[in-house]
Design a protein around this motif. Structure first.
Motif, PDB file in Angstrom:
ATOM      1  N   GLY A   1       0.782  -1.229   0.000  1.00 19.15           N
ATOM      2  CA  GLY A   1       0.000   0.000   0.000  1.00 19.15           C
ATOM      3  C   GLY A   1       0.813   1.277   0.000  1.00 19.15           C
ATOM      4  O   GLY A   1       2.011   1.275   0.256  1.00 19.15           O
ATOM      5  N   TYR A   2       0.132   2.400  -0.286  1.00 19.73           N
ATOM      6  CA  TYR A   2       0.701   3.742  -0.384  1.00 19.73           C
ATOM      7  C   TYR A   2       1.790   3.778  -1.453  1.00 19.73           C
ATOM      8  O   TYR A   2       2.873   4.306  -1.242  1.00 19.73           O
ATOM      9  CB  TYR A   2       1.254   4.203   0.963  1.00 19.73           C
ATOM     10  CG  TYR A   2       1.316   5.715   1.151  1.00 19.73           C
ATOM     11  CD1 TYR A   2       1.133   6.603   0.092  1.00 19.73           C
ATOM     12  CD2 TYR A   2       1.573   6.257   2.414  1.00 19.73           C
ATOM     13  CE1 TYR A   2       1.193   7.972   0.276  1.00 19.73           C
ATOM     14  CE2 TYR A   2       1.639   7.631   2.613  1.00 19.73           C
ATOM     15  CZ  TYR A   2       1.454   8.476   1.545  1.00 19.73           C
ATOM     16  OH  TYR A   2       1.520   9.848   1.729  1.00 19.73           O
ATOM     17  N   TRP A   3       1.475   3.238  -2.604  1.00 21.00           N
ATOM     18  CA  TRP A   3       2.418   3.175  -3.715  1.00 21.00           C
ATOM     19  C   TRP A   3       2.280   4.363  -4.650  1.00 21.00           C
ATOM     20  O   TRP A   3       3.127   4.582  -5.516  1.00 21.00           O
ATOM     21  CB  TRP A   3       2.239   1.869  -4.477  1.00 21.00           C
ATOM     22  CG  TRP A   3       0.810   1.475  -4.699  1.00 21.00           C
ATOM     23  CD1 TRP A   3      -0.047   0.918  -3.787  1.00 21.00           C
ATOM     24  CD2 TRP A   3       0.058   1.623  -5.897  1.00 21.00           C
ATOM     25  NE1 TRP A   3      -1.292   0.717  -4.349  1.00 21.00           N
ATOM     26  CE2 TRP A   3      -1.245   1.135  -5.647  1.00 21.00           C
ATOM     27  CE3 TRP A   3       0.362   2.111  -7.167  1.00 21.00           C
ATOM     28  CZ2 TRP A   3      -2.250   1.138  -6.613  1.00 21.00           C
ATOM     29  CZ3 TRP A   3      -0.635   2.102  -8.134  1.00 21.00           C
ATOM     30  CH2 TRP A   3      -1.918   1.610  -7.844  1.00 21.00           C
ATOM     31  N   LEU A   4       1.216   5.161  -4.496  1.00 24.18           N
ATOM     32  CA  LEU A   4       1.028   6.359  -5.309  1.00 24.18           C
ATOM     33  C   LEU A   4       1.344   7.618  -4.507  1.00 24.18           C
ATOM     34  O   LEU A   4       1.288   7.620  -3.274  1.00 24.18           O
ATOM     35  CB  LEU A   4      -0.415   6.436  -5.817  1.00 24.18           C
ATOM     36  CG  LEU A   4      -0.831   5.395  -6.862  1.00 24.18           C
ATOM     37  CD1 LEU A   4      -2.288   5.577  -7.247  1.00 24.18           C
ATOM     38  CD2 LEU A   4       0.056   5.457  -8.098  1.00 24.18           C
ATOM     39  N   ASP A   5       1.658   8.688  -5.225  1.00 28.58           N
ATOM     40  CA  ASP A   5       1.915   9.998  -4.618  1.00 28.58           C
ATOM     41  C   ASP A   5       0.574  10.686  -4.378  1.00 28.58           C
ATOM     42  O   ASP A   5      -0.223  10.856  -5.302  1.00 28.58           O
ATOM     43  CB  ASP A   5       2.778  10.831  -5.573  1.00 28.58           C
ATOM     44  CG  ASP A   5       3.288  12.123  -4.946  1.00 28.58           C
ATOM     45  OD1 ASP A   5       2.568  12.704  -4.096  1.00 28.58           O
ATOM     46  OD2 ASP A   5       4.380  12.570  -5.317  1.00 28.58           O
ATOM     47  N   ASP A   6       0.314  11.094  -3.129  1.00 28.25           N
ATOM     48  CA  ASP A   6      -0.953  11.756  -2.805  1.00 28.25           C
ATOM     49  C   ASP A   6      -0.796  13.267  -2.646  1.00 28.25           C
ATOM     50  O   ASP A   6      -1.633  13.934  -2.050  1.00 28.25           O
ATOM     51  CB  ASP A   6      -1.561  11.171  -1.535  1.00 28.25           C
ATOM     52  CG  ASP A   6      -0.646  11.306  -0.323  1.00 28.25           C
ATOM     53  OD1 ASP A   6       0.542  11.656  -0.505  1.00 28.25           O
ATOM     54  OD2 ASP A   6      -1.107  11.056   0.806  1.00 28.25           O
ATOM     55  N   GLY A   7       0.279  13.819  -3.209  1.00 20.72           N
ATOM     56  CA  GLY A   7       0.540  15.250  -3.074  1.00 20.72           C
ATOM     57  C   GLY A   7      -0.527  16.115  -3.715  1.00 20.72           C
ATOM     58  O   GLY A   7      -0.991  15.827  -4.824  1.00 20.72           O
ATOM     59  N   GLN A   8      -0.926  17.187  -3.006  1.00 21.25           N
ATOM     60  CA  GLN A   8      -1.947  18.107  -3.499  1.00 21.25           C
ATOM     61  C   GLN A   8      -1.443  19.544  -3.423  1.00 21.25           C
ATOM     62  O   GLN A   8      -0.593  19.875  -2.607  1.00 21.25           O
ATOM     63  CB  GLN A   8      -3.227  17.980  -2.663  1.00 21.25           C
ATOM     64  CG  GLN A   8      -3.838  16.584  -2.679  1.00 21.25           C
ATOM     65  CD  GLN A   8      -5.087  16.510  -1.816  1.00 21.25           C
ATOM     66  OE1 GLN A   8      -5.972  17.341  -1.919  1.00 21.25           O
ATOM     67  NE2 GLN A   8      -5.145  15.505  -0.954  1.00 21.25           N
ATOM     68  N   GLY A   9      -1.997  20.372  -4.297  1.00 23.14           N
ATOM     69  CA  GLY A   9      -1.665  21.784  -4.283  1.00 23.14           C
ATOM     70  C   GLY A   9      -2.518  22.535  -3.278  1.00 23.14           C
ATOM     71  O   GLY A   9      -3.358  21.958  -2.588  1.00 23.14           O
ATOM     72  N   ILE A  10      -2.338  23.856  -3.210  1.00 19.91           N
ATOM     73  CA  ILE A  10      -3.090  24.660  -2.242  1.00 19.91           C
ATOM     74  C   ILE A  10      -4.585  24.702  -2.593  1.00 19.91           C
ATOM     75  O   ILE A  10      -5.406  25.057  -1.751  1.00 19.91           O
ATOM     76  CB  ILE A  10      -2.529  26.095  -2.164  1.00 19.91           C
ATOM     77  CG1 ILE A  10      -2.552  26.772  -3.549  1.00 19.91           C
ATOM     78  CG2 ILE A  10      -1.122  26.082  -1.587  1.00 19.91           C
ATOM     79  CD1 ILE A  10      -2.131  28.228  -3.508  1.00 19.91           C
TER      80      ILE A  10
ATOM     81  N   ARG B   1      -1.330  17.557  -7.455  1.00 21.49           N
ATOM     82  CA  ARG B   1      -0.346  18.311  -8.215  1.00 21.49           C
ATOM     83  C   ARG B   1      -0.056  17.618  -9.544  1.00 21.49           C
ATOM     84  O   ARG B   1      -0.117  16.391  -9.651  1.00 21.49           O
ATOM     85  CB  ARG B   1       0.962  18.447  -7.430  1.00 21.49           C
ATOM     86  CG  ARG B   1       0.850  19.201  -6.113  1.00 21.49           C
ATOM     87  CD  ARG B   1       2.243  19.607  -5.624  1.00 21.49           C
ATOM     88  NE  ARG B   1       3.207  18.527  -5.766  1.00 21.49           N
ATOM     89  CZ  ARG B   1       3.515  17.658  -4.797  1.00 21.49           C
ATOM     90  NH1 ARG B   1       2.927  17.749  -3.623  1.00 21.49           N
ATOM     91  NH2 ARG B   1       4.403  16.716  -5.005  1.00 21.49           N
ATOM     92  N   ALA B   2       0.304  18.422 -10.541  1.00 20.82           N
ATOM     93  CA  ALA B   2       0.587  17.864 -11.863  1.00 20.82           C
ATOM     94  C   ALA B   2       1.771  16.903 -11.824  1.00 20.82           C
ATOM     95  O   ALA B   2       1.773  15.865 -12.501  1.00 20.82           O
ATOM     96  CB  ALA B   2       0.860  18.991 -12.857  1.00 20.82           C
TER      97      ALA B   2
END
Length: 264
Positions: free
Chosen positions: A39-48, A53-54
């Motif tokens: 699990g947690y193999w994807l990036d969950d990063g988000q912008g403001i 995020r792209a």
């Protein structure tokens, strides 16, 4: 597990470890077994703005390409992975995604595989996050309530039951004490080394953060013993040529996108 969208090693200044090219090289040369991602193999990063995020979306597209070539038997979907999955151009990744309590396109509630003349049932549970957090296209159910009937049925129809547990150790212990689970793979940013221990009749093992090490679990034929080896994916491990090519192509695209996004 816990690659978080990164095909590359961890980036640590002292002896960086991990990376799909090294993992693929080890798996190709090792004794055939089940290949599992906890699990947690994807990036969950988000912008403001709260949107992925792209650069995270691009990393996730390449991660899916890499994991596809690893030919995994089961890949656990954690709560954090839902952010990446919901933003991919198409959710049908053709990967063997599994979760008992997270539902949506492409996710199976359980997977049954044949190995060493045994039928092995695999499912998983994850934290569901705060109710106010939206995961478009996916629903989240309480882990024990969702998983209990699944592991009860797997107990009846398979020789061994494996349960992934991401960020929900107490819930996993409750399920272990039902007697329906043989192995629990606990994923929650673990860094220390611990031998397998039992909760009820289940063997409990822990994955290592950022995919820096491969956990190699060996089980006695009658489940009377377990050995959990942790293999360092450091620079002694060669890069697999096919996955190294994926990594190099991904690096070029990511570098170009990051220059466009973050250079002024």
């Amino acid at each position: 597990g816990e690659q978080r969208g990164s095909i590359a090693p961890c980036g640590c200044p002292d002896r960086p470890r991990g990376g799909l090219p090294r993992a693929a090289s080890y798996l190709e040369k090792s004794t055939p077994g089940l290949v599992l991602n906890a699990g947690y193999w994807l990036d969950d990063g988000q912008g403001i703005d709260g949107q992925p995020r792209a650069d995270a979306t691009l990393k996730n597209q390449w991660m899916i390409q890499g994991l596809t070539q690893l030919d995994a038997d089961a890949i656990h979907v954690s709560f954090n992975d839902l952010f990446g999955l919901s933003n991919l151009p198409q959710q049908d990744t053709n990967l063997p995604l599994v979760s008992a309590n997270l539902q949506g396109a492409g996710i199976q509630p359980f997977i049954v595989v044949e190995h060493a003349d045994k039928r092995i049932g695999i499912t998983g549970i994850s934290t569901t996050g705060h109710p106010s957090i939206e995961t478009p296209g996916f629903t989240r159910e309480p882990s024990v309530k969702a998983a209990l009937p699944i592991i009860e049925n797997l107990r009846k129809s398979t020789d061994m039951v494996i349960l992934f547990a991401h960020g929900v150790p107490e819930e996993a212990k409750r399920l272990a004490r039902t007697g329906h689970v043989d192995i629990i793979i606990d994923t929650n940013e673990h860094r220390s080394f611990e031998p397998p221990f039992r909760v009820g009749e289940a063997f409990w093992v822990r994955s290592h953060v950022q995919g820096m090490r491969i956990g190699e679990l060996r089980i006695g034929t009658n489940k009377e013993w377990a050995l959990d080896r942790k293999i360092d994916l450091d620079d002694i491990m060669p890069n697999h040529p096919r996955l190294q090519k994926v990594y190099e192509e991904a690096s070029v695209e990511l570098e170009a996108l990051e220059k466009e996004l973050f250079t002024r």
